[in-house]
Design an enzyme around this catalytic site. Sequence first.
Site, PDB file in Angstrom:
ATOM      1  CG  HIS A 113     -10.977  -2.477   2.330  1.00 44.29           C
ATOM      2  ND1 HIS A 113     -11.403  -2.782   3.730  1.00 44.29           N
ATOM      3  CD2 HIS A 113     -11.261  -3.795   1.794  1.00 44.29           C
ATOM      4  CE1 HIS A 113     -11.862  -4.055   3.870  1.00 44.29           C
ATOM      5  NE2 HIS A 113     -11.560  -4.541   2.400  1.00 44.29           N
ATOM      6  CG  ASN A 148     -11.755   3.154   7.008  1.00 46.32           C
ATOM      7  OD1 ASN A 148     -11.761   3.045   5.758  1.00 46.32           O
ATOM      8  ND2 ASN A 148     -12.036   2.222   7.837  1.00 46.32           N
ATOM      9  CG  ASP A 178      -1.218  19.725 -12.185  1.00 44.77           C
ATOM     10  OD1 ASP A 178      -0.819  18.639 -12.776  1.00 44.77           O
ATOM     11  OD2 ASP A 178      -1.779  20.601 -12.859  1.00 44.77           O
ATOM     12  CD  GLU A 238       0.621  14.560 -12.093  1.00 46.35           C
ATOM     13  OE1 GLU A 238       0.610  13.609 -12.699  1.00 46.35           O
ATOM     14  OE2 GLU A 238       1.028  15.737 -12.327  1.00 46.35           O
ATOM     15  CG  PHE A 241      -1.588  10.282 -10.646  1.00 44.20           C
ATOM     16  CD1 PHE A 241      -1.736   8.970 -10.026  1.00 44.20           C
ATOM     17  CD2 PHE A 241      -1.171  11.199  -9.757  1.00 44.20           C
ATOM     18  CE1 PHE A 241      -1.240   8.838  -8.691  1.00 44.20           C
ATOM     19  CE2 PHE A 241      -0.951  10.802  -8.305  1.00 44.20           C
ATOM     20  CZ  PHE A 241      -0.711   9.541  -8.113  1.00 44.20           C
ATOM     21  CD  GLN A 258      -0.771  13.418 -18.281  1.00 46.41           C
ATOM     22  OE1 GLN A 258      -0.202  13.486 -17.228  1.00 46.41           O
ATOM     23  NE2 GLN A 258      -0.637  12.763 -19.584  1.00 46.41           N
ATOM     24  CD  GLU A 287      -2.234  14.977 -14.949  1.00 43.56           C
ATOM     25  OE1 GLU A 287      -1.213  15.742 -14.585  1.00 43.56           O
ATOM     26  OE2 GLU A 287      -2.224  13.836 -15.221  1.00 43.56           O
TER      27      GLU A 287
END
Length: 210
Positions: free
Chosen positions: A51, A82, A181, A184, A191, A200, A204
């Site tokens: 999930h 997981n 970062d 990204e 994001f 931001q 980040e």
Amino acid sequence: HTPNWTSWHVYSADIGTAARQDDFRSDATLPTAWYKVTASEFSGSGFDRGHMCPSADRTSTIANNSATFLMTNMIPQSPNNNQIPWANLENYTRSLVSAGNEVYIISGPAGQGGTGSSGYVTTVGNGVVVPAQTWKIIVVIPNGNSDLSRITTSTRVISIIMANNQAVSSQAWGYYRVSVDAIETLTGYNFLSNVPLDIQNILEAKVDNL
């Protein structure tokens, strides 16, 4: 055949007493021409149906829990990813909600090729890509209103990148913390893009250490 990313919000009202439905199924809402992954495609692969939005984040109603079992919410995830550090981070995140916070979460896969309980593969089923890594970003804010306006340079943001293999469980989830970062750079996504740029940029660049 996997989600590029999944994004959701969790607050106290999302956590209730609805039982886990386990009704894994294809997502009929996908466009007609799109391939619809079936519930059995990961069977025997050595990978879990992992999930992105966890079942336990949606226990307010049976319908909400059932929605998390659509295959569009699943990636092939190594069992030791997981079930151990990834699951422990999910549990920790819900403990933050229980403590009076709400969280915004984004998670997804990156790359191709992972190692499950039966070894290394690049795809399972009918071409479902096995990611090389899993990543997650969690923005934590105290319960309240006008959420975006309440995000500041001191807001807690937890970001992780974990290898999609069986060795990843040798470390606790906290070991895998990185900056937004870094995710990204890994994914090419932008994001927290609704957060003012000056805030931001600071959020980040930080790596959570609580």
